[in-house]
Design an enzyme around this catalytic site. Structure first.
Site, PDB file in Angstrom:
ATOM      1  N   LYS A 110       8.796 -10.583 -21.648  1.00  0.00           N
ATOM      2  CA  LYS A 110       7.398 -10.240 -21.902  1.00  0.00           C
ATOM      3  C   LYS A 110       6.745 -11.324 -22.761  1.00  0.00           C
ATOM      4  O   LYS A 110       7.318 -11.770 -23.766  1.00  0.00           O
ATOM      5  CB  LYS A 110       7.308  -8.888 -22.610  1.00  0.00           C
ATOM      6  CG  LYS A 110       7.684  -7.711 -21.729  1.00  0.00           C
ATOM      7  CD  LYS A 110       6.672  -7.487 -20.624  1.00  0.00           C
ATOM      8  CE  LYS A 110       7.008  -6.252 -19.808  1.00  0.00           C
ATOM      9  NZ  LYS A 110       5.994  -5.975 -18.763  1.00  0.00           N
ATOM     10  N   LYS A 218       5.767  -1.200  -7.152  1.00  0.00           N
ATOM     11  CA  LYS A 218       6.333  -0.077  -7.892  1.00  0.00           C
ATOM     12  C   LYS A 218       6.054   1.197  -7.101  1.00  0.00           C
ATOM     13  O   LYS A 218       4.923   1.423  -6.660  1.00  0.00           O
ATOM     14  CB  LYS A 218       5.725   0.007  -9.286  1.00  0.00           C
ATOM     15  CG  LYS A 218       5.966  -1.260 -10.112  1.00  0.00           C
ATOM     16  CD  LYS A 218       5.312  -1.207 -11.480  1.00  0.00           C
ATOM     17  CE  LYS A 218       5.593  -2.492 -12.261  1.00  0.00           C
ATOM     18  NZ  LYS A 218       4.973  -2.520 -13.600  1.00  0.00           N
TER      19      LYS A 218
END
Length: 331
Positions: A110, A218
């Protein structure tokens, strides 16, 4: 859905809301809430993040209902390669996080965390590369940079041999600009679209605009496994299956998606249960040797009781479910 929408009473017959503690802060949260329910074909999950409105949350409910009332497509593979996920932590915390991912040889890091700098990102990625010199390393900015900063940051981060950069900027036009500028500079970083697929009313627009080299898919935000498979087929781009910080029930849907795709060229971001300090099953879907097996999840009544959400949060989720179900019924 191609099957009738179950009634609200059917869904509520075996439903529970849980609050699961996180091991580290991820996406700005230290607890993850989810509503899970059981249907004729198994368990489903409804866990759009609290800030999502009802219209966006409707796809998440469709996905959960697919799992519980229809089941998943037949798999074409029986184990799924998984990437480790490193939150926006300092370099000293990276090793302990990587240890929880069972020997993964791909790592998503991240970056672009609010309140942090590119220097923080460079230090984090550098530590991952030091610890895992042969790993496939990708970064995820969640749309946190503007266009100029994205180009500059990725030019710096390219020295660590990135596999790709996920959603460096928030909009499709920006993705295309960043991709073109990196190419012009000769910076070998591929661009992946995540939010520009799952949060757009047209998930295929990013492909038509030639704004990305690959897409992140997703199951829950796209309305279920079958719709996600169809989107990948229409987009014509390589796909990486990822999760939305789900319980093992939600991860099971992601595993089903990864198992159903004809091609799976990249390790998948389905190991995020490793970031949690609780789950709804005694046998969590956590990677071993860099892989997740395609298997069902048995939910534990004891764990549902242990992690039961407070009364006020349970009420909030049940009211949300009621509204979103009514929205689906009216479509």
């Amino acid at each position: 859905m191609n099957t009738p929408l179950p009634s609200l009473d059917e869904i509520l017959l075996d439903a529970a809301v849980v609050t699961l503690p996180m091991r580290v802060k991820f996406r700005g949260i230290l607890e993850r809430e989810a509503l899970i329910f059981r249907g004729p074909t198994g368990w489903g999950e409804f866990s759009p993040f609290p800030e999502y409105d009802d219209a966006e949350s409707a796809a998440w409910l469709r996905g959960g209902l697919e799992a519980a009332w229809r089941g998943f497509p037949e798999p074409v593979r029986h184990r799924i390669p998984i990437n480790a996920t490193v939150p926006a932590v300092g370099p000293a915390s990276v090793a302990a996080i990587l240890e929880r991912f069972g020997g993964a040889t791909a790592v998503k890091v991240k970056v672009a965390e609010r309140g942090q700098s590119v220097e923080d990102d460079v230090a984090r990625v550098a530590e991952v590369r030091r610890l895992l010199p042969d790993a496939a390393v990708r970064v995820d900015a969640n749309g946190g940079w503007d266009r100029d900063l994205a180009v500059d940051a990725l030019t710096r981060l390219a020295e660590f041999t990135l596999e790709y950069a996920e959603q460096p900027v928030p909009d499709i036009a920006g993705l295309r600009m960043v991709r073109e500028e990196l190419r012009r500079r000769g910076v070998p970083v591929l661009i992946a679209a995540d939010e520009s697929v799952r949060k757009e009313t047209d998930p295929l627009l990013v492909a038509r605009e030639d704004a990305a080299d690959l897409i992140i898919v997703k199951a829950a935000p796209l309305g279920g496994v079958r719709r996600a498979v169809d989107i990948v087929a229409q987009a014509g781009l390589p796909a990486v299956v990822s999760s939305a910080l789900d319980t093992s029930v939600g991860i099971r849907a992601g595993v089903a998606l990864a198992a159903a795709l004809p091609e799976l060229p990249y390790a998948c971001g389905l190991g995020t249960v490793s970031l949690m300090d609780g789950d709804v099953t005694n046998t969590p879907l956590m990677p071993d040797g860099g892989y997740l097996l395609v298997r069902d999840v048995q939910v534990s009544d004891d764990l549902l009781a242990r992690y039961a959400a407070p009364v006020d949060r349970t009420r909030w989720w049940m009211e949300r479910l009621t509204r979103v179900h009514a929205m689906l019924a009216g479509q």
